[in-house]
Motif scaffolding. Sequence first.
Motif, PDB file in Angstrom:
ATOM      1  N   LEU A 265       0.867  -1.295   0.129  1.00  0.00           N
ATOM      2  CA  LEU A 265       0.146  -0.019  -0.007  1.00  0.00           C
ATOM      3  C   LEU A 265       0.831   1.183   0.156  1.00  0.00           C
ATOM      4  CD1 LEU A 265      -2.567  -0.877   2.551  1.00  0.00           C
ATOM      5  CD2 LEU A 265      -2.978  -0.799   0.081  1.00  0.00           C
ATOM      6  N   GLN A 266       2.066   1.191   0.762  1.00  0.00           N
ATOM      7  CA  GLN A 266       2.906   2.304   0.937  1.00  0.00           C
ATOM      8  C   GLN A 266       3.285   2.963  -0.442  1.00  0.00           C
ATOM      9  OE1 GLN A 266       5.377   1.906   4.278  1.00  0.00           O
ATOM     10  NE2 GLN A 266       3.847   0.943   5.420  1.00  0.00           N
ATOM     11  N   PRO A 267       3.828   2.014  -1.288  1.00  0.00           N
ATOM     12  CA  PRO A 267       4.265   2.699  -2.553  1.00  0.00           C
ATOM     13  C   PRO A 267       3.262   3.251  -3.323  1.00  0.00           C
ATOM     14  CG  PRO A 267       5.513   0.709  -2.096  1.00  0.00           C
ATOM     15  CD  PRO A 267       4.563   0.799  -1.093  1.00  0.00           C
ATOM     16  N   HIS A 268       2.289   2.545  -3.438  1.00  0.00           N
ATOM     17  CA  HIS A 268       0.780   2.904  -4.197  1.00  0.00           C
ATOM     18  C   HIS A 268       0.541   4.237  -3.695  1.00  0.00           C
ATOM     19  CE1 HIS A 268      -3.241   2.530  -5.381  1.00  0.00           C
ATOM     20  NE2 HIS A 268      -2.712   2.192  -6.394  1.00  0.00           N
ATOM     21  N   PHE A 269       0.613   4.441  -2.271  1.00  0.00           N
ATOM     22  CA  PHE A 269       0.041   5.811  -1.900  1.00  0.00           C
ATOM     23  C   PHE A 269       1.054   6.907  -2.089  1.00  0.00           C
ATOM     24  CE2 PHE A 269       1.292   8.367   1.930  1.00  0.00           C
ATOM     25  CZ  PHE A 269       0.514   9.368   1.765  1.00  0.00           C
ATOM     26  N   LEU A 270       2.238   6.622  -1.799  1.00  0.00           N
ATOM     27  CA  LEU A 270       3.360   7.442  -2.174  1.00  0.00           C
ATOM     28  C   LEU A 270       3.323   8.018  -3.594  1.00  0.00           C
ATOM     29  CD1 LEU A 270       6.354   6.009   0.088  1.00  0.00           C
ATOM     30  CD2 LEU A 270       4.880   8.186   0.368  1.00  0.00           C
ATOM     31  N   TYR A 271       3.270   6.990  -4.442  1.00  0.00           N
ATOM     32  CA  TYR A 271       2.981   7.414  -5.889  1.00  0.00           C
ATOM     33  C   TYR A 271       2.209   8.398  -6.235  1.00  0.00           C
ATOM     34  CZ  TYR A 271       2.128   6.993 -10.977  1.00  0.00           C
ATOM     35  OH  TYR A 271       1.854   7.669 -12.155  1.00  0.00           O
ATOM     36  N   ASN A 272       0.774   8.528  -5.499  1.00  0.00           N
ATOM     37  CA  ASN A 272      -0.278   9.464  -5.766  1.00  0.00           C
ATOM     38  C   ASN A 272      -0.030  10.522  -5.209  1.00  0.00           C
ATOM     39  OD1 ASN A 272      -2.670   7.705  -7.358  1.00  0.00           O
ATOM     40  ND2 ASN A 272      -1.833   6.341  -5.775  1.00  0.00           N
ATOM     41  N   ALA A 273       0.722  10.595  -4.048  1.00  0.00           N
ATOM     42  CA  ALA A 273       0.930  11.808  -3.464  1.00  0.00           C
ATOM     43  C   ALA A 273       1.999  12.588  -4.235  1.00  0.00           C
ATOM     44  CB  ALA A 273       1.648  11.665  -1.873  1.00  0.00           C
ATOM     45  N   LEU A 274       2.948  11.968  -4.679  1.00  0.00           N
ATOM     46  CA  LEU A 274       4.250  12.643  -5.484  1.00  0.00           C
ATOM     47  C   LEU A 274       3.469  13.100  -6.860  1.00  0.00           C
ATOM     48  CD1 LEU A 274       7.140  10.054  -4.948  1.00  0.00           C
ATOM     49  CD2 LEU A 274       6.921  12.461  -3.910  1.00  0.00           C
ATOM     50  N   HIS A 275       2.635  12.268  -7.389  1.00  0.00           N
ATOM     51  CA  HIS A 275       2.087  12.717  -8.567  1.00  0.00           C
ATOM     52  C   HIS A 275       1.314  14.406  -8.234  1.00  0.00           C
ATOM     53  CE1 HIS A 275      -0.046  12.688 -12.597  1.00  0.00           C
ATOM     54  NE2 HIS A 275      -1.164  12.629 -11.846  1.00  0.00           N
ATOM     55  N   THR A 276       0.706  14.197  -7.043  1.00  0.00           N
ATOM     56  CA  THR A 276      -0.023  15.510  -6.841  1.00  0.00           C
ATOM     57  C   THR A 276       0.952  16.650  -6.647  1.00  0.00           C
ATOM     58  OG1 THR A 276      -1.976  14.368  -5.679  1.00  0.00           O
ATOM     59  CG2 THR A 276      -1.576  16.508  -4.952  1.00  0.00           C
ATOM     60  N   ILE A 277       2.042  16.253  -6.169  1.00  0.00           N
ATOM     61  CA  ILE A 277       2.829  17.427  -5.740  1.00  0.00           C
ATOM     62  C   ILE A 277       3.644  17.908  -7.344  1.00  0.00           C
ATOM     63  CG2 ILE A 277       5.353  18.024  -5.065  1.00  0.00           C
ATOM     64  CD1 ILE A 277       4.893  16.076  -2.677  1.00  0.00           C
ATOM     65  N   GLY A 278       3.748  16.895  -8.117  1.00  0.00           N
ATOM     66  CA  GLY A 278       4.101  16.991  -9.622  1.00  0.00           C
ATOM     67  C   GLY A 278       3.287  18.040 -10.241  1.00  0.00           C
ATOM     68  N   GLN A 279       1.934  17.736 -10.028  1.00  0.00           N
ATOM     69  CA  GLN A 279       0.940  18.415 -10.777  1.00  0.00           C
ATOM     70  C   GLN A 279       0.763  20.017 -10.145  1.00  0.00           C
ATOM     71  OE1 GLN A 279      -2.870  16.317 -10.024  1.00  0.00           O
ATOM     72  NE2 GLN A 279      -2.965  15.788 -12.142  1.00  0.00           N
ATOM     73  N   LEU A 280       1.332  20.210  -8.961  1.00  0.00           N
ATOM     74  CA  LEU A 280       0.998  21.458  -8.391  1.00  0.00           C
ATOM     75  C   LEU A 280       2.212  22.325  -8.937  1.00  0.00           C
ATOM     76  CD1 LEU A 280       0.120  20.481  -4.622  1.00  0.00           C
ATOM     77  CD2 LEU A 280      -1.178  21.907  -6.552  1.00  0.00           C
ATOM     78  N   VAL A 281       3.488  21.788  -9.011  1.00  0.00           N
ATOM     79  CA  VAL A 281       4.571  22.233  -9.471  1.00  0.00           C
ATOM     80  C   VAL A 281       4.464  22.682 -11.032  1.00  0.00           C
ATOM     81  CG1 VAL A 281       7.485  22.087  -9.972  1.00  0.00           C
ATOM     82  CG2 VAL A 281       6.114  21.327  -7.863  1.00  0.00           C
ATOM     83  N   ARG A 282       4.014  21.683 -11.812  1.00  0.00           N
ATOM     84  CA  ARG A 282       3.831  22.109 -13.335  1.00  0.00           C
ATOM     85  C   ARG A 282       2.834  23.257 -13.494  1.00  0.00           C
ATOM     86  NH1 ARG A 282       4.122  16.470 -13.414  1.00  0.00           N
ATOM     87  NH2 ARG A 282       1.932  16.367 -13.526  1.00  0.00           N
ATOM     88  N   THR A 283       1.836  23.389 -12.386  1.00  0.00           N
ATOM     89  CA  THR A 283       0.921  24.455 -12.731  1.00  0.00           C
ATOM     90  C   THR A 283       1.184  25.578 -11.937  1.00  0.00           C
ATOM     91  OG1 THR A 283      -0.241  23.579 -10.835  1.00  0.00           O
ATOM     92  CG2 THR A 283      -1.003  22.992 -13.093  1.00  0.00           C
ATOM     93  N   GLY A 284       2.592  25.688 -11.486  1.00  0.00           N
ATOM     94  CA  GLY A 284       3.097  27.024 -10.724  1.00  0.00           C
ATOM     95  C   GLY A 284       2.503  27.171  -9.231  1.00  0.00           C
ATOM     96  N   GLN A 285       1.994  26.134  -8.755  1.00  0.00           N
ATOM     97  CA  GLN A 285       1.277  26.423  -7.278  1.00  0.00           C
ATOM     98  C   GLN A 285       2.425  26.087  -6.383  1.00  0.00           C
ATOM     99  OE1 GLN A 285      -2.916  25.519  -7.104  1.00  0.00           O
ATOM    100  NE2 GLN A 285      -2.405  24.222  -8.783  1.00  0.00           N
ATOM    101  N   ASN A 286       3.828  26.595  -6.366  1.00  0.00           N
ATOM    102  CA  ASN A 286       4.540  26.017  -5.642  1.00  0.00           C
ATOM    103  C   ASN A 286       4.531  25.979  -4.061  1.00  0.00           C
ATOM    104  OD1 ASN A 286       6.134  25.558  -8.058  1.00  0.00           O
ATOM    105  ND2 ASN A 286       7.078  27.758  -7.855  1.00  0.00           N
ATOM    106  N   ALA A 287       3.834  27.171  -3.580  1.00  0.00           N
ATOM    107  CA  ALA A 287       3.594  27.183  -2.331  1.00  0.00           C
ATOM    108  C   ALA A 287       2.711  26.086  -1.846  1.00  0.00           C
ATOM    109  CB  ALA A 287       2.612  28.342  -1.893  1.00  0.00           C
ATOM    110  N   LEU A 288       1.685  25.838  -2.510  1.00  0.00           N
ATOM    111  CA  LEU A 288       0.857  24.594  -2.165  1.00  0.00           C
ATOM    112  C   LEU A 288       1.624  23.357  -2.342  1.00  0.00           C
ATOM    113  CD1 LEU A 288      -2.603  25.434  -4.040  1.00  0.00           C
ATOM    114  CD2 LEU A 288      -1.920  25.451  -1.492  1.00  0.00           C
ATOM    115  N   ALA A 289       2.538  23.227  -3.325  1.00  0.00           N
ATOM    116  CA  ALA A 289       3.464  21.932  -3.392  1.00  0.00           C
ATOM    117  C   ALA A 289       4.382  21.826  -2.053  1.00  0.00           C
ATOM    118  CB  ALA A 289       4.436  22.236  -4.806  1.00  0.00           C
ATOM    119  N   VAL A 290       4.840  22.867  -1.787  1.00  0.00           N
ATOM    120  CA  VAL A 290       5.662  22.864  -0.438  1.00  0.00           C
ATOM    121  C   VAL A 290       4.646  22.188   0.769  1.00  0.00           C
ATOM    122  CG1 VAL A 290       7.016  24.233   1.347  1.00  0.00           C
ATOM    123  CG2 VAL A 290       7.219  24.443  -1.156  1.00  0.00           C
TER     124      VAL A 290
END
Length: 377
Positions: free
Chosen positions: A180-205
Motif C-alpha cells: 500500500l505504501q508505494p501505491h500511496f506515495l506514488y499518488n502523493a508525489l503525482h499530486t506534488i508534480g501537478q502542483l509544481v507544473r501548474t506553478g502552485q509552488n507554495a501549495l506544493a511545499v
Amino acid sequence: MTVPRARAPYPRWWVILAAWMAWGLLWSTQVALYSRLGGKLMPFVEALRLQMPLGFAWALLTPGIIWLGRRFPPFEGRRWPLGLAVNLVASMMVVYVLGLGQIVNERSVLGSTPRDLPLLIAGVRSWLFWLTSDGMLYWAVLAIDSGVARYRETRERELLASQLEAQLSQARLQSLKMQLQPHFLYNALHTIGQLVRTGQNALAVQVVAGLGDLLRQLLDSASTQEVPLKQELDFLRSYLDIEQIRFHDRLKVVVDAAGDTYDARVPHLILQPLVENAIRHGITPRTSVGRLLICARRIDGSLHLTVRDDGAGLPSSGLRARDSLGVGLANTSARLRQLYGDEASFDVVNADDGGAVAHIVLPFRLAAADWQGGQER
C-alpha cells in the motif's frame, strides 16, 4: 539444512519410583490373593516384603535401561542390529540378576530349607522361568520411553509448524501492507508534480510538508498490523489534508464516527485505499463539488466502516472491489481475510441514491489499555 533432534529429558525419578511401586503393590496383592485361594494364607505384609523389593530394583535399573536404549536404539537408525543385540543381552542379564535378588529375598523372608538348590543353579532356573515375562518388562520400559519421545517430538513439530505458520501469516500481512505504501506515495508525489507544473509552488511545499508527516506516521507504525480507529482516522485526516489542497473546494469530507468506536482495533491503512479509490472514481471525474462520507458504527459485536462518495457509481451494481477496482481494494480484501478469516466482510456496491459505498465489517475488539494518544507504549 537438517535440524538436530533435541535429546529428550529423562523421566523424573519420582515418576519411575511411583510406577514401579504401583507394580509392586499390584503383585503383592496378587500373591496374597493366590495364597488365600491355595489354602496357604500369606499375610499381606509378608507379600509386600516379597514383591516390593523387586519393584525397587526395577526402579533403580530403569534409568540405566532407558540410557542404554537411547544409546543403542534397537529399532531405528543405521545401527539398529547392534542396538537389538545389545538390548537382548542386557535384558537377559537384568532378568538373571533380578532373579538372583528375588531368590535371596525369598529365603530371607520365608526362610531357607534343606531342599533349596545352590544359589547360582536356582538363579538359572529362575532365569529360564521368568525370562519371557520379565524380559517383556525390560522391552516395555524401552517401548514406553520411545513412545513418550515420539509424542514429544510430534508436539514439538506441531508447535514449530504453528509458529512457522504464524510467522508466515505475519509476513504475508506485512507484505500486503507494504504494497500500500508505494501505491500511496506514488499518488502523493503525482499530486506534488501537478502542483509544481501548474506553478502552485507554495501549495506544493505544503503538500511536501504534509507528506513528511504522513511518512513519519507510517514509519512509527511500520510493524503494526492493528491500531485503534482513532489513530487510523488521524492518519486519514492527514492524508485528506493533502487531497484537500489538490481539489480545493471541489472536495467535501464528513467523518462520522460514533464515540464508542474510537478504541476499536482496525487494520492499519485500512481506510486510506477506500478513500483514495472513492476520490479517484467518484470525485476526480467531475467538475462540481464531490462529497465523501466516512462512517464508523458499532452494531452488536461488529464494527461497521463505510466510505461513500456521490459520484457516478460502479459500472454495474453488486461488483466486488477486488474484481473491479484495482490493487488497493483487492489488497484490502486480502488483508481482511488474512487477519479475520470469515469474521470479516468487504464489499463495494452502488448506493441507492447514487455513488458507491465501500463497506467493511470487522469483529469489534478493543485496543490495548496502554494506548496513549494513538500510540502504543
